[in-house]
Enzyme design. Sequence first.
Site, short mmCIF file in Angstrom:
data_model
loop_
_atom_site.label_atom_id
_atom_site.label_comp_id
_atom_site.label_asym_id
_atom_site.label_seq_id
_atom_site.Cartn_x
_atom_site.Cartn_y
_atom_site.Cartn_z
N ASP A 45 0.83 -1.22 0.00
CA ASP A 45 0.00 0.00 0.00
C ASP A 45 0.86 1.26 0.00
O ASP A 45 0.37 2.36 -0.28
CB ASP A 45 -0.96 0.01 1.20
N GLU A 46 2.17 1.12 0.30
CA GLU A 46 3.03 2.30 0.40
C GLU A 46 3.29 2.94 -0.96
O GLU A 46 3.73 4.09 -1.03
CB GLU A 46 4.33 1.93 1.11
P1 TYD Z 1 7.08 -0.30 10.21
O1 TYD Z 1 6.76 -1.56 10.94
O2 TYD Z 1 8.51 0.04 9.96
O3 TYD Z 1 6.25 -0.36 8.84
P2 TYD Z 1 6.02 0.79 7.70
O4 TYD Z 1 6.83 1.96 8.01
O5 TYD Z 1 6.50 0.10 6.47
O6 TYD Z 1 4.56 1.05 7.73
O7 TYD Z 1 6.42 0.91 10.98
C1 TYD Z 1 5.03 0.94 11.27
C2 TYD Z 1 4.72 2.28 11.89
O8 TYD Z 1 5.38 2.39 13.15
C3 TYD Z 1 5.23 3.45 11.06
O9 TYD Z 1 4.30 4.53 11.16
C4 TYD Z 1 6.54 3.83 11.73
C5 TYD Z 1 6.28 3.50 13.19
N1 TYD Z 1 7.47 3.10 13.96
C6 TYD Z 1 7.76 3.70 15.18
O10 TYD Z 1 7.02 4.61 15.64
N2 TYD Z 1 8.85 3.30 15.87
C7 TYD Z 1 9.69 2.33 15.40
O11 TYD Z 1 10.69 2.02 16.10
C8 TYD Z 1 9.38 1.70 14.17
C9 TYD Z 1 10.25 0.62 13.60
C10 TYD Z 1 8.26 2.11 13.47
#
Ligand code: TYD
Length: 337
Positions: free
Chosen positions: A126-127
Amino acid sequence: MQRLLVTGGAGFIGSNFVHYMLERYNYHLVVYDALTYAGRIENLAAAKNNANFTFVQGDICDLDSIKSAIQQHKIDTIINFAAETHVDRSIMQPDAVIRTNVNGTWALLEAARELGLTRFHQISTDEVYGQIAEPNRSKEHDVFEPRSPYSASKAGAEHIVYAYHITYGLHTTITRGSNNIGPFHYPEKAVPLFTTNAMDDLPIPIYGDGKQMRDYQYVTDHCEGIDVVLHRGVAGEAYNVGTGVETRNIDMAHKILDLLGKPHSLIEYVKDRAGHDRRYALDTSKLRALGWQSQHTFDQALEKTVRWYIDNPGWWRPIKSGEYRDYYHKQYAERQS
Ligand code: TYD
Ligand code: NAD
């Protein structure tokens, strides 16, 4: 479709997909995976003795190696899960996502074209749509506005897939999944990172204000969506796969802490991710029209996921003590000070 090359099948979603397919069909599955830091052969342990399963170690950027795997195992279909998948790592090191996600997808398509394969399915995200304002939802024909090196590389890959369909008549399909959660999820991603940190009473790093929204789906629901598109999808088409329900990161973190009986004081707001997409939200009516529907609510999916990490420290503890430590330090040391 009888003999499938599942690239990236040793990773999180790919390994869940292998177990899902072996249970349901009598297809032969050949996992083709480079075993990068995210690829773990132990994710496939339950398939090891299945006569319908073969593992080949190889890089999707290596056209000769792909072609020889296809010929040796008489492959008719490629399902491409292989990718560099972490947005934060893509910000640190964009060349790796371009190499694997763009060049690698091209090499797979080229092998499929040269050897006359009957199907090519691309696992996308979806990104590719970029962030979307409330209350809108991304539809399959919306324009792509990717904003991170990761999402841009996945969008680039999709364009090449489509070009191979139009130009060479390759039978392609694409699924664009929302965030998955479940077993074998590498603990660099938010849900397994928060869960395993909380289990060890370590801080839960929330980027920015924590109000970013994601649609977290259980990984087997995504696998089922891919299965439906493989069997009922139309050539040249793309399909969104997600629950249609978005959750704020901070609410997700609170739920994980509650499930583990840990204090909310473990939450630590840290410096935001560069270019952080605020919200993803999908319209999934096109896939639902093919008969698919999500089987888990967010709460059920999260509970099952947290339970798996509680029950399987032998899987994630060794990961967190290796290469992961250097990455974690680079990514979080300055953010947390
Ligand atoms: P992530 O699991 O990296 O997936 P994506 O960025 O591909 O959606 O992150 C999910 C959400 O969580 C995203 O909004 C970023 C946030 N996040 C944090 O707040 N702290 C963290 O340490 C990480 C890895 C992600
Ligand atoms: P993952 O990082 O857990 O696994 C990726 C796998 O690809 C690993 O096994 C790795 O060894 C392999 N790989 C990486 N580079 C390779 C190369 N050059 N050659 C061969 N193999 C290579 O990823 P995941 O979370 O399971 O994601 C799988 C697919 O689903 C990716 O295409 C990703 O973009 C997409 N996707 C993921 C999510 C999610 O929430 N995780 C959501 C939507 C779409």
